[in-house]
Write a protein that holds these residues in place. Sequence first.
Motif, PDB file in Angstrom:
ATOM      1  N   LEU A 226     -20.034   2.515 -33.703  1.00 28.84           N
ATOM      2  CA  LEU A 226     -19.625   2.117 -32.355  1.00 28.84           C
ATOM      3  C   LEU A 226     -18.351   1.278 -32.422  1.00 28.84           C
ATOM      4  O   LEU A 226     -17.471   1.416 -31.577  1.00 28.84           O
ATOM      5  CB  LEU A 226     -20.734   1.336 -31.647  1.00 28.84           C
ATOM      6  CG  LEU A 226     -20.409   0.890 -30.222  1.00 28.84           C
ATOM      7  CD1 LEU A 226     -20.208   2.096 -29.305  1.00 28.84           C
ATOM      8  CD2 LEU A 226     -21.494  -0.012 -29.677  1.00 28.84           C
ATOM      9  N   LEU A 227     -18.248   0.438 -33.429  1.00 23.16           N
ATOM     10  CA  LEU A 227     -17.065  -0.424 -33.563  1.00 23.16           C
ATOM     11  C   LEU A 227     -15.884   0.306 -34.188  1.00 23.16           C
ATOM     12  O   LEU A 227     -14.734   0.008 -33.878  1.00 23.16           O
ATOM     13  CB  LEU A 227     -17.401  -1.664 -34.388  1.00 23.16           C
ATOM     14  CG  LEU A 227     -18.497  -2.571 -33.818  1.00 23.16           C
ATOM     15  CD1 LEU A 227     -18.785  -3.721 -34.775  1.00 23.16           C
ATOM     16  CD2 LEU A 227     -18.122  -3.087 -32.445  1.00 23.16           C
ATOM     17  N   THR A 228     -16.147   1.259 -35.073  1.00 19.11           N
ATOM     18  CA  THR A 228     -15.057   1.928 -35.777  1.00 19.11           C
ATOM     19  C   THR A 228     -14.586   3.210 -35.101  1.00 19.11           C
ATOM     20  O   THR A 228     -13.407   3.553 -35.179  1.00 19.11           O
ATOM     21  CB  THR A 228     -15.456   2.258 -37.224  1.00 19.11           C
ATOM     22  OG1 THR A 228     -16.594   3.113 -37.218  1.00 19.11           O
ATOM     23  CG2 THR A 228     -15.779   0.982 -37.992  1.00 19.11           C
ATOM     24  N   ASP A 229     -15.489   3.939 -34.443  1.00 20.22           N
ATOM     25  CA  ASP A 229     -15.145   5.214 -33.805  1.00 20.22           C
ATOM     26  C   ASP A 229     -16.013   5.437 -32.571  1.00 20.22           C
ATOM     27  O   ASP A 229     -16.855   6.327 -32.549  1.00 20.22           O
ATOM     28  CB  ASP A 229     -15.332   6.367 -34.807  1.00 20.22           C
ATOM     29  CG  ASP A 229     -14.908   7.712 -34.254  1.00 20.22           C
ATOM     30  OD1 ASP A 229     -14.172   7.752 -33.249  1.00 20.22           O
ATOM     31  OD2 ASP A 229     -15.332   8.733 -34.819  1.00 20.22           O
ATOM     32  N   PRO A 230     -15.814   4.616 -31.524  1.00 19.10           N
ATOM     33  CA  PRO A 230     -16.693   4.726 -30.365  1.00 19.10           C
ATOM     34  C   PRO A 230     -16.625   6.087 -29.681  1.00 19.10           C
ATOM     35  O   PRO A 230     -17.660   6.633 -29.276  1.00 19.10           O
ATOM     36  CB  PRO A 230     -16.223   3.608 -29.436  1.00 19.10           C
ATOM     37  CG  PRO A 230     -14.882   3.211 -29.907  1.00 19.10           C
ATOM     38  CD  PRO A 230     -14.817   3.559 -31.357  1.00 19.10           C
ATOM     39  N   GLY A 231     -15.444   6.670 -29.591  1.00 21.23           N
ATOM     40  CA  GLY A 231     -15.327   7.986 -28.963  1.00 21.23           C
ATOM     41  C   GLY A 231     -16.056   9.060 -29.738  1.00 21.23           C
ATOM     42  O   GLY A 231     -16.733   9.918 -29.160  1.00 21.23           O
TER      43      GLY A 231
ATOM     44  N   ASP B 107     -18.522  12.976 -20.880  1.00 22.26           N
ATOM     45  CA  ASP B 107     -17.765  12.065 -20.017  1.00 22.26           C
ATOM     46  C   ASP B 107     -18.685  11.059 -19.339  1.00 22.26           C
ATOM     47  O   ASP B 107     -18.360   9.877 -19.235  1.00 22.26           O
ATOM     48  CB  ASP B 107     -16.974  12.833 -18.965  1.00 22.26           C
ATOM     49  CG  ASP B 107     -15.821  13.608 -19.553  1.00 22.26           C
ATOM     50  OD1 ASP B 107     -15.275  13.165 -20.590  1.00 22.26           O
ATOM     51  OD2 ASP B 107     -15.449  14.656 -18.992  1.00 22.26           O
ATOM     52  N   ARG B 108     -19.823  11.534 -18.886  1.00 24.50           N
ATOM     53  CA  ARG B 108     -20.775  10.631 -18.228  1.00 24.50           C
ATOM     54  C   ARG B 108     -21.324   9.606 -19.225  1.00 24.50           C
ATOM     55  O   ARG B 108     -21.453   8.422 -18.908  1.00 24.50           O
ATOM     56  CB  ARG B 108     -21.902  11.444 -17.614  1.00 24.50           C
ATOM     57  CG  ARG B 108     -22.807  10.632 -16.761  1.00 24.50           C
ATOM     58  CD  ARG B 108     -23.755  11.492 -15.983  1.00 24.50           C
ATOM     59  NE  ARG B 108     -24.587  10.647 -15.168  1.00 24.50           N
ATOM     60  CZ  ARG B 108     -25.495  11.094 -14.360  1.00 24.50           C
ATOM     61  NH1 ARG B 108     -25.696  12.383 -14.243  1.00 24.50           N
ATOM     62  NH2 ARG B 108     -26.222  10.269 -13.652  1.00 24.50           N
ATOM     63  N   LEU B 109     -21.648  10.049 -20.437  1.00 25.33           N
ATOM     64  CA  LEU B 109     -22.138   9.130 -21.450  1.00 25.33           C
ATOM     65  C   LEU B 109     -21.061   8.121 -21.826  1.00 25.33           C
ATOM     66  O   LEU B 109     -21.334   6.931 -21.969  1.00 25.33           O
ATOM     67  CB  LEU B 109     -22.616   9.884 -22.692  1.00 25.33           C
ATOM     68  CG  LEU B 109     -23.206   9.037 -23.802  1.00 25.33           C
ATOM     69  CD1 LEU B 109     -24.408   8.233 -23.306  1.00 25.33           C
ATOM     70  CD2 LEU B 109     -23.595   9.908 -24.993  1.00 25.33           C
ATOM     71  N   ARG B 110     -19.824   8.574 -21.942  1.00 29.56           N
ATOM     72  CA  ARG B 110     -18.707   7.677 -22.255  1.00 29.56           C
ATOM     73  C   ARG B 110     -18.586   6.593 -21.171  1.00 29.56           C
ATOM     74  O   ARG B 110     -18.425   5.414 -21.472  1.00 29.56           O
ATOM     75  CB  ARG B 110     -17.399   8.453 -22.359  1.00 29.56           C
ATOM     76  CG  ARG B 110     -16.183   7.583 -22.616  1.00 29.56           C
ATOM     77  CD  ARG B 110     -14.910   8.423 -22.621  1.00 29.56           C
ATOM     78  NE  ARG B 110     -14.879   9.294 -23.772  1.00 29.56           N
ATOM     79  CZ  ARG B 110     -14.318   8.972 -24.940  1.00 29.56           C
ATOM     80  NH1 ARG B 110     -13.742   7.806 -25.098  1.00 29.56           N
ATOM     81  NH2 ARG B 110     -14.332   9.817 -25.939  1.00 29.56           N
ATOM     82  N   GLN B 111     -18.680   6.981 -19.916  1.00 27.98           N
ATOM     83  CA  GLN B 111     -18.594   6.020 -18.817  1.00 27.98           C
ATOM     84  C   GLN B 111     -19.749   5.026 -18.866  1.00 27.98           C
ATOM     85  O   GLN B 111     -19.560   3.832 -18.608  1.00 27.98           O
ATOM     86  CB  GLN B 111     -18.576   6.749 -17.474  1.00 27.98           C
ATOM     87  CG  GLN B 111     -17.322   7.540 -17.250  1.00 27.98           C
ATOM     88  CD  GLN B 111     -17.410   8.448 -16.038  1.00 27.98           C
ATOM     89  OE1 GLN B 111     -18.402   8.456 -15.313  1.00 27.98           O
ATOM     90  NE2 GLN B 111     -16.367   9.221 -15.810  1.00 27.98           N
ATOM     91  N   TRP B 112     -20.943   5.516 -19.175  1.00 24.79           N
ATOM     92  CA  TRP B 112     -22.110   4.644 -19.256  1.00 24.79           C
ATOM     93  C   TRP B 112     -21.943   3.633 -20.394  1.00 24.79           C
ATOM     94  O   TRP B 112     -22.193   2.448 -20.211  1.00 24.79           O
ATOM     95  CB  TRP B 112     -23.375   5.473 -19.439  1.00 24.79           C
ATOM     96  CG  TRP B 112     -24.614   4.655 -19.504  1.00 24.79           C
ATOM     97  CD1 TRP B 112     -25.311   4.130 -18.464  1.00 24.79           C
ATOM     98  CD2 TRP B 112     -25.309   4.256 -20.687  1.00 24.79           C
ATOM     99  NE1 TRP B 112     -26.404   3.428 -18.925  1.00 24.79           N
ATOM    100  CE2 TRP B 112     -26.423   3.490 -20.292  1.00 24.79           C
ATOM    101  CE3 TRP B 112     -25.097   4.474 -22.053  1.00 24.79           C
ATOM    102  CZ2 TRP B 112     -27.306   2.942 -21.205  1.00 24.79           C
ATOM    103  CZ3 TRP B 112     -25.984   3.930 -22.951  1.00 24.79           C
ATOM    104  CH2 TRP B 112     -27.073   3.170 -22.525  1.00 24.79           C
ATOM    105  N   VAL B 113     -21.526   4.093 -21.566  1.00 22.58           N
ATOM    106  CA  VAL B 113     -21.332   3.195 -22.710  1.00 22.58           C
ATOM    107  C   VAL B 113     -20.216   2.198 -22.397  1.00 22.58           C
ATOM    108  O   VAL B 113     -20.326   1.013 -22.711  1.00 22.58           O
ATOM    109  CB  VAL B 113     -21.048   3.986 -24.009  1.00 22.58           C
ATOM    110  CG1 VAL B 113     -20.672   3.052 -25.144  1.00 22.58           C
ATOM    111  CG2 VAL B 113     -22.254   4.842 -24.389  1.00 22.58           C
TER     112      VAL B 113
ATOM    113  N   ASP C 268     -13.241  -4.705 -27.299  1.00 23.33           N
ATOM    114  CA  ASP C 268     -12.375  -3.712 -27.929  1.00 23.33           C
ATOM    115  C   ASP C 268     -12.972  -2.321 -27.804  1.00 23.33           C
ATOM    116  O   ASP C 268     -12.252  -1.344 -27.572  1.00 23.33           O
ATOM    117  CB  ASP C 268     -12.143  -4.068 -29.398  1.00 23.33           C
ATOM    118  CG  ASP C 268     -11.193  -3.083 -30.062  1.00 23.33           C
ATOM    119  OD1 ASP C 268     -10.086  -2.887 -29.533  1.00 23.33           O
ATOM    120  OD2 ASP C 268     -11.570  -2.506 -31.098  1.00 23.33           O
ATOM    121  N   VAL C 269     -14.279  -2.216 -27.959  1.00 21.27           N
ATOM    122  CA  VAL C 269     -14.943  -0.919 -27.810  1.00 21.27           C
ATOM    123  C   VAL C 269     -14.703  -0.384 -26.391  1.00 21.27           C
ATOM    124  O   VAL C 269     -14.343   0.785 -26.211  1.00 21.27           O
ATOM    125  CB  VAL C 269     -16.456  -1.012 -28.104  1.00 21.27           C
ATOM    126  CG1 VAL C 269     -17.162   0.288 -27.798  1.00 21.27           C
ATOM    127  CG2 VAL C 269     -16.679  -1.407 -29.559  1.00 21.27           C
ATOM    128  N   ALA C 270     -14.886  -1.226 -25.388  1.00 23.27           N
ATOM    129  CA  ALA C 270     -14.668  -0.807 -24.005  1.00 23.27           C
ATOM    130  C   ALA C 270     -13.235  -0.338 -23.797  1.00 23.27           C
ATOM    131  O   ALA C 270     -12.990   0.698 -23.156  1.00 23.27           O
ATOM    132  CB  ALA C 270     -15.008  -1.941 -23.042  1.00 23.27           C
TER     133      ALA C 270
END
Length: 60
Positions: free
Chosen positions: A10-15, A30-36, A52-54
């Motif tokens: 999550l910290l190194t490669d969140p996408g 896309d929906r999961l990305r928005q939720w995270v 930073d993740v956000a």
Amino acid sequence: MQHLRNCDRLLTDPGGLVQRMADLLDLDSDRLRQWVFARCVREAIDHPELRDVALRLTPR
């Protein structure tokens, strides 16, 4: 979210992590990305590393 928070990726490669989880769970990435993103913004108050993740999950 707890599983994602416990994953170093999550910290190194969140996408990449979001995409992998979406693929495994057959979810809209896309929906999961928005939720995270939203959860990281919310939790960044107590966990500054999530800021930073956000930022890395915002659309470009």
